[in-house]
Scaffold this active site. Structure first.
Site, PDB file in Angstrom:
ATOM      1  CB  CYS A  16      19.953  33.803  30.801  1.00 46.01           C
ATOM      2  SG  CYS A  16      21.048  34.975  30.006  1.00 46.01           S
ATOM      3  CG  HIS A  58      19.157  38.212  33.093  1.00 51.06           C
ATOM      4  ND1 HIS A  58      19.556  37.438  32.031  1.00 51.06           N
ATOM      5  CD2 HIS A  58      17.949  38.722  32.753  1.00 51.06           C
ATOM      6  CE1 HIS A  58      18.631  37.476  31.096  1.00 51.06           C
ATOM      7  NE2 HIS A  58      17.638  38.242  31.509  1.00 51.06           N
ATOM      8  CG  HIS A 112      25.485  40.645  24.319  1.00 53.84           C
ATOM      9  ND1 HIS A 112      24.154  40.292  24.448  1.00 53.84           N
ATOM     10  CD2 HIS A 112      25.751  40.584  22.994  1.00 53.84           C
ATOM     11  CE1 HIS A 112      23.645  40.014  23.258  1.00 53.84           C
ATOM     12  NE2 HIS A 112      24.591  40.195  22.355  1.00 53.84           N
TER      13      HIS A 112
HETATM   14  P1  5GP Z   1      23.543  39.206  19.568  1.00 50.25           P
HETATM   15  O1  5GP Z   1      23.113  38.822  18.177  1.00 50.25           O
HETATM   16  O2  5GP Z   1      22.539  38.800  20.596  1.00 50.25           O
HETATM   17  O3  5GP Z   1      23.958  40.634  19.673  1.00 50.25           O
HETATM   18  O4  5GP Z   1      24.891  38.401  19.808  1.00 50.25           O
HETATM   19  C1  5GP Z   1      24.955  37.217  20.518  1.00 50.25           C
HETATM   20  C2  5GP Z   1      26.365  36.713  20.329  1.00 50.25           C
HETATM   21  O5  5GP Z   1      26.585  35.693  21.274  1.00 50.25           O
HETATM   22  C3  5GP Z   1      26.609  36.111  18.935  1.00 50.25           C
HETATM   23  O6  5GP Z   1      27.677  36.806  18.310  1.00 50.25           O
HETATM   24  C4  5GP Z   1      26.947  34.648  19.233  1.00 50.25           C
HETATM   25  O7  5GP Z   1      27.971  34.151  18.409  1.00 50.25           O
HETATM   26  C5  5GP Z   1      27.375  34.685  20.696  1.00 50.25           C
HETATM   27  N1  5GP Z   1      27.073  33.472  21.433  1.00 50.25           N
HETATM   28  C6  5GP Z   1      25.894  32.805  21.450  1.00 50.25           C
HETATM   29  N2  5GP Z   1      25.964  31.728  22.256  1.00 50.25           N
HETATM   30  C7  5GP Z   1      27.232  31.734  22.765  1.00 50.25           C
HETATM   31  C8  5GP Z   1      27.918  30.862  23.675  1.00 50.25           C
HETATM   32  O8  5GP Z   1      27.389  29.876  24.184  1.00 50.25           O
HETATM   33  N3  5GP Z   1      29.206  31.172  23.967  1.00 50.25           N
HETATM   34  C9  5GP Z   1      29.830  32.261  23.430  1.00 50.25           C
HETATM   35  N4  5GP Z   1      31.104  32.467  23.779  1.00 50.25           N
HETATM   36  N5  5GP Z   1      29.209  33.107  22.576  1.00 50.25           N
HETATM   37  C10 5GP Z   1      27.935  32.836  22.245  1.00 50.25           C
HETATM   38 ZN    ZN Z   2      21.306  36.430  31.716  1.00 58.11          ZN
END
Ligand code: 5GP
Ligand code: ZN
Length: 124
Positions: A16, A58, A112
């Protein structure tokens, strides 16, 4: 080490990406760090302020939120408010958003909260 066995599209804690950030195995711009909750800048900002607030433990989504220890869910909201205040967006307002599951576009299967501000934000 454990793995999530519920729901579709599961990912193990070992693999993850947000667990890796929480363990310090992947760099992130951390803005708040405490025992159970971590906040860092989203790598692909959709607003002038775009932070992510996560439980260190997690859990994939809201369906698993009951697995978190007492108090952690409250801290997720308190830390969201604190980092928004630190980022200077409480006066203008900000959005706290959980994308939960496929139709919401959840990409990272570790619960998140997006904290976004600094511009006018609408629905959806
Ligand atoms: P979701 O679409 O799952 O709600 O949002 C996931 C968020 O995580 C996205 O806005 C994406 O830009 C961010 N994200 C994905 N991988 C990484 C990473 O490795 N580092 C950081 N800081 N943000 C990430
Ligand atoms: Zn996790």
């Amino acid at each position: 080490m454990g793995s999530n066995t519920r729901g579709e599209g599961t990912v193990s804690e070992a693999d993850c990406i947000f667990c890796k950030i929480a363990r310090g195995e992947i760099d992130a711009e951390v803005v708040h760090d405490e025992d159970d909750v971590l906040a860092f800048r989203d790598i692909n900002s959709q607003a002038p302020v775009h932070l992510l607030v996560i439980p260190r433990q997690h859990v994939a989504n809201l369906e698993e939120v009951g697995d978190l220890p007492d108090g952690v869910v409250k801290r997720l909201f308190e830390v969201s408010s604190a980092v928004a205040q630190e980022a200077g967006v409480t006066e203008g307002g900000y959005a706290v958003r959980v994308n939960n599951g496929r139709d919401a576009g959840q990409e990272v299967l570790h619960l998140h909260m997006h904290v976004m501000g600094g511009r006018k934000l609408g629905m959806p």
